[in-house]
Write an enzyme that holds these catalytic residues in place. Sequence first.
Site, PDB file in Angstrom:
ATOM      1  N   LYS A 163       0.804  -1.222   0.000  1.00 26.12           N
ATOM      2  CA  LYS A 163       0.000   0.000   0.000  1.00 26.12           C
ATOM      3  C   LYS A 163       0.839   1.277   0.000  1.00 26.12           C
ATOM      4  CE  LYS A 163      -4.463  -1.224   0.228  1.00 26.12           C
ATOM      5  NZ  LYS A 163      -5.499  -0.689  -0.665  1.00 26.12           N
ATOM      6  N   SER A 216       0.974  -9.983  -0.720  1.00 30.27           N
ATOM      7  CA  SER A 216       0.752  -8.535  -0.716  1.00 30.27           C
ATOM      8  C   SER A 216       0.947  -7.858   0.636  1.00 30.27           C
ATOM      9  CB  SER A 216      -0.650  -8.221  -1.246  1.00 30.27           C
ATOM     10  OG  SER A 216      -1.637  -8.835  -0.438  1.00 30.27           O
TER      11      SER A 216
END
Length: 412
Positions: free
Chosen positions: A57, A311
């Site tokens: 992110k 991720s």
Amino acid sequence: MISTIPGPALADFERAREIVQAVARHTPMETSRYLAEAVGAPVHLKCENLQRTGSYKLRGAYNRLAALSAEERERGVVAASAGNHAQGVAYAARQLGIRATIFMPVGVALPKLDATRAYGADVVLQGDSIGETLEAAQAFSTETGAVIIPPFDHADVIAGQGTLGLEILEDVPDAATIVVPIGGGGLAAGVASAVKQQAALLGRTVRVIGVQAVNASPYVPSLAAGRPVQVPVVPTIADGIAVYRPGDLTFEVIRAAVDEVITVSDDDIARALLVLLERAKLVVEPAGAVSVAAILSGEIQSDGPIVALLSGGNIDPLLMQRVIAHGLAASDRYLTLEIGLPDRPGQLARIAELLAEANANVIEVMHTRHGSGLQISEVALRLSVETRGPSHRALVVDVLRRAGYEPRIIAE
């Protein structure tokens, strides 16, 4: 392919990479023999769980904040998030000297709350759900003029996340299939678009497969309908990708650039987390492990190297404890039984002898005379044991049955 993908062009991804590398690590690319044997092709793990702030992110957040004008920076930024986006925005804002206010749900996990505050953001706890938190952030933006930083549905965010795609092709130039988690779609849109455009220039093709949790999978019906549709979100351990509707821009990019979207169950995800811990020595959050879950479930077929994108790694230790137990049960390595016994001395010792004979390690025992369906001369024994897999699990049950007991398997 290059001209048919909406959103950022290849030059945007390359420019974003120059910007993002100021804060984001080029994360490791590991190999997994265990997964390679399971799927019959080389498997690489892109370890974005080792990124600063613990997830990808940061890339999109920093690229978006770096594009703000001086006037926008002066107004500050605001975001709503229960975890990774909050930390990414907070870290990026600190690096760029921008005031950040992050709205988080009241029940947010303490490690994520503490990390976001530690990066220098003003944190406001408001709302019992992320929807209410988003509304609060929007109201704050309207009142103060702070710029909202969306978690996925913005071209700058997509371009920042797509820098991962460029890294993947640099690290594994012969990658045939890339498996990417999908929540709102910023990561999958960025990676798929960057990879497809770069591969086209090289005269080759790369398949990109997106993965959602089955309990929160709006992309499957949305792609079937040809437009973003809203779905109810059932609780899932992969809360980092639990969204009820695709983003408008991310949907268009994914429709053009992602070859297939599949779903995995919470059991699949728990097994994947256990494999990553045991085999790869990697701590990954549930949302970050869905790519490996898809491989283990047999959903991924490839005639060349596979890259599974991990991720994120921001998992609450208490959740990790529960997920490991769930993963052990899902892998047939943890068995809970209930057995009715005559209420007389020696029965508990006899059960212990039988379990020792089956080489099963007892973890927990509950012995009670109280329970529905019990006769006055009966007791109920509930016990949990470690097993070594499906065949050993079956052996434990068989040993008890051959001794005259009727064990009932309790689902975890």
